[in-house]
Design a protein around this motif. Structure first.
Motif, PDB file in Angstrom:
ATOM      1  N   THR A 115       1.189  -1.247  -0.176  1.00 14.99           N
ATOM      2  CA  THR A 115       0.467   0.002  -0.102  1.00 14.99           C
ATOM      3  C   THR A 115       0.701   1.533   0.251  1.00 14.99           C
ATOM      4  N   VAL A 116       1.853   1.149   0.978  1.00 18.89           N
ATOM      5  CA  VAL A 116       2.831   2.802   0.884  1.00 18.89           C
ATOM      6  C   VAL A 116       3.162   2.667  -0.452  1.00 18.89           C
ATOM      7  N   TYR A 117       4.095   2.256  -0.529  1.00 21.97           N
ATOM      8  CA  TYR A 117       5.245   1.588  -2.106  1.00 21.97           C
ATOM      9  C   TYR A 117       4.819   2.540  -3.547  1.00 21.97           C
ATOM     10  N   PRO A 118       2.963   1.884  -3.860  1.00 23.43           N
ATOM     11  CA  PRO A 118       2.846   2.492  -4.717  1.00 23.43           C
ATOM     12  C   PRO A 118       2.235   4.320  -4.668  1.00 23.43           C
ATOM     13  N   ALA A 119       1.740   3.883  -3.514  1.00 27.52           N
ATOM     14  CA  ALA A 119       1.384   5.267  -3.150  1.00 27.52           C
ATOM     15  C   ALA A 119       2.545   6.762  -3.166  1.00 27.52           C
ATOM     16  N   LEU A 120       3.693   5.955  -2.754  1.00 33.51           N
ATOM     17  CA  LEU A 120       5.286   6.502  -2.727  1.00 33.51           C
ATOM     18  C   LEU A 120       5.635   7.100  -4.199  1.00 33.51           C
ATOM     19  N   HIS A 121       5.187   5.808  -4.852  1.00 32.10           N
ATOM     20  CA  HIS A 121       5.454   6.298  -6.075  1.00 32.10           C
ATOM     21  C   HIS A 121       4.747   7.966  -6.995  1.00 32.10           C
ATOM     22  N   ARG A 122       3.045   7.297  -6.493  1.00 34.82           N
ATOM     23  CA  ARG A 122       2.202   8.328  -7.111  1.00 34.82           C
ATOM     24  C   ARG A 122       2.444   9.721  -6.994  1.00 34.82           C
ATOM     25  N   LEU A 123       2.671  10.032  -5.750  1.00 34.53           N
ATOM     26  CA  LEU A 123       3.489  11.714  -5.276  1.00 34.53           C
ATOM     27  C   LEU A 123       4.907  11.714  -5.753  1.00 34.53           C
ATOM     28  N   GLU A 124       5.417  10.752  -6.351  1.00 32.66           N
ATOM     29  CA  GLU A 124       6.935  10.897  -6.694  1.00 32.66           C
ATOM     30  C   GLU A 124       6.522  11.210  -8.943  1.00 32.66           C
ATOM     31  N   ARG A 125       5.995  10.530  -9.113  1.00 29.03           N
ATOM     32  CA  ARG A 125       5.118  11.120 -10.072  1.00 29.03           C
ATOM     33  C   ARG A 125       4.163  12.356 -10.011  1.00 29.03           C
ATOM     34  N   ALA A 126       3.932  12.500  -9.258  1.00 27.68           N
ATOM     35  CA  ALA A 126       2.505  13.625  -9.044  1.00 27.68           C
ATOM     36  C   ALA A 126       3.305  15.000  -8.705  1.00 27.68           C
ATOM     37  N   GLY A 127       4.785  14.710  -8.577  1.00 29.91           N
ATOM     38  CA  GLY A 127       6.289  16.040  -8.299  1.00 29.91           C
ATOM     39  C   GLY A 127       5.788  16.271  -7.363  1.00 29.91           C
ATOM     40  N   LEU A 128       5.341  15.458  -6.125  1.00 24.93           N
ATOM     41  CA  LEU A 128       5.088  16.648  -4.671  1.00 24.93           C
ATOM     42  C   LEU A 128       6.384  16.087  -4.131  1.00 24.93           C
ATOM     43  N   ILE A 129       6.807  14.492  -4.546  1.00 21.68           N
ATOM     44  CA  ILE A 129       8.136  13.513  -3.553  1.00 21.68           C
ATOM     45  C   ILE A 129       9.204  13.452  -4.653  1.00 21.68           C
ATOM     46  N   SER A 130      10.516  13.943  -3.978  1.00 20.53           N
ATOM     47  CA  SER A 130      11.489  13.746  -4.918  1.00 20.53           C
ATOM     48  C   SER A 130      12.602  12.610  -4.166  1.00 20.53           C
ATOM     49  N   GLY A 131      12.867  11.307  -4.807  1.00 20.91           N
ATOM     50  CA  GLY A 131      13.267  10.293  -4.593  1.00 20.91           C
ATOM     51  C   GLY A 131      14.968  10.392  -5.113  1.00 20.91           C
ATOM     52  N   ALA A 132      15.908   9.233  -4.360  1.00 19.80           N
ATOM     53  CA  ALA A 132      17.162   9.148  -5.228  1.00 19.80           C
ATOM     54  C   ALA A 132      18.002   7.841  -3.933  1.00 19.80           C
ATOM     55  N   TRP A 133      18.382   6.934  -4.787  1.00 19.13           N
ATOM     56  CA  TRP A 133      18.587   5.791  -4.031  1.00 19.13           C
ATOM     57  C   TRP A 133      20.480   6.306  -3.640  1.00 19.13           C
ATOM     58  N   SER A 190      15.368   6.727  -0.693  1.00 14.36           N
ATOM     59  CA  SER A 190      14.889   8.037   0.196  1.00 14.36           C
ATOM     60  C   SER A 190      13.946   8.289  -0.470  1.00 14.36           C
ATOM     61  N   TYR A 191      12.882   9.121   0.151  1.00 12.96           N
ATOM     62  CA  TYR A 191      12.049   9.878  -0.021  1.00 12.96           C
ATOM     63  C   TYR A 191      12.155  11.657   0.508  1.00 12.96           C
ATOM     64  N   GLU A 192      12.131  12.430  -0.167  1.00 14.16           N
ATOM     65  CA  GLU A 192      11.999  14.165   0.067  1.00 14.16           C
ATOM     66  C   GLU A 192      10.616  15.085  -0.210  1.00 14.16           C
ATOM     67  N   LEU A 193       9.967  16.027   0.491  1.00 12.15           N
ATOM     68  CA  LEU A 193       8.721  16.547   0.123  1.00 12.15           C
ATOM     69  C   LEU A 193       9.560  18.059  -0.625  1.00 12.15           C
ATOM     70  N   THR A 194       9.527  18.274  -1.885  1.00  5.42           N
ATOM     71  CA  THR A 194       9.173  19.083  -3.335  1.00  5.42           C
ATOM     72  C   THR A 194       8.923  20.589  -2.646  1.00  5.42           C
ATOM     73  N   ASP A 195       9.344  21.520  -3.591  1.00  7.09           N
ATOM     74  CA  ASP A 195       8.801  22.199  -2.913  1.00  7.09           C
ATOM     75  C   ASP A 195       6.911  22.699  -2.238  1.00  7.09           C
ATOM     76  N   ASP A 196       6.453  21.630  -4.220  1.00  3.82           N
ATOM     77  CA  ASP A 196       5.581  21.477  -4.641  1.00  3.82           C
ATOM     78  C   ASP A 196       4.509  21.236  -3.342  1.00  3.82           C
ATOM     79  N   LEU A 210       1.425  20.333   1.812  1.00  2.00           N
ATOM     80  CA  LEU A 210       0.895  19.578   2.629  1.00  2.00           C
ATOM     81  C   LEU A 210       0.279  20.505   3.443  1.00  2.00           C
ATOM     82  N   ASN A 211       0.741  21.792   3.682  1.00  2.00           N
ATOM     83  CA  ASN A 211       0.646  22.865   4.107  1.00  2.00           C
ATOM     84  C   ASN A 211      -1.349  23.474   3.850  1.00  2.00           C
ATOM     85  N   GLY A 212      -1.305  22.993   2.562  1.00  2.00           N
ATOM     86  CA  GLY A 212      -2.893  23.545   1.897  1.00  2.00           C
ATOM     87  C   GLY A 212      -3.362  22.243   2.696  1.00  2.00           C
ATOM     88  N   GLU A 213      -3.272  20.751   2.091  1.00  2.00           N
ATOM     89  CA  GLU A 213      -4.120  19.727   2.973  1.00  2.00           C
ATOM     90  C   GLU A 213      -4.181  20.352   4.766  1.00  2.00           C
TER      91      GLU A 213
END
Length: 114
Positions: free
Chosen positions: A48-66, A76-82, A87-90
């Motif tokens: 459940t978690v990993y597909p959601a992380l991939h979806r957030l990465e494709r949406a540009g809300l997080i970025s990932g790096a190996w 590892s993942y981190e929040l992008t400016d978007d 997050l603040n809006g939600e």
């Protein structure tokens, strides 16, 4: 009460964003942060978690790096400016929603007659 993925539908993305507010984390640490931060109520499967992380990465809300730690690759993942803006809006939307629901669910004192 332990919540399953279906109960969290519609909320999982923002909860994942919230786990990253303090900085980058690898996928398993994010899963653990959800569990620990919810007192064990959100102990979700990796499926459940990993597909959601991939979806957030494709949406540009997080970025990932190996990276490689102790000979093992992990992402590892981190929040992008978007992601920060989302997050603040939600959070603001959640506060407004929670206030309205609380007003309806909490018992109100009977009006006094004068």
């Amino acid at each position: 009460m332990r919540a399953d993925a279906q109960v969290l539908k519609g909320h999982l993305d923002v909860l994942l964003l919230a786990t990253l507010k303090d900085g980058p984390q690898h996928g398993y640490a994010i899963k653990e942060a959800l569990r620990d931060g919810s007192g064990g109520r959100f102990d979700l499967p990796t499926g459940t978690v990993y597909p959601a992380l991939h979806r957030l990465e494709r949406a540009g809300l997080i970025s990932g790096a190996w990276s490689t730690v102790d000979g093992r690759r992990r992402r590892s993942y981190e929040l992008t400016d978007d992601g920060h803006r989302k997050l603040n809006g939600e959070r603001a939307n959640w506060r407004e929603f929670a206030t309205a629901v609380t007003a309806l669910l909490e018992p109100r004192p009977w009006p006094t007659t004068t």
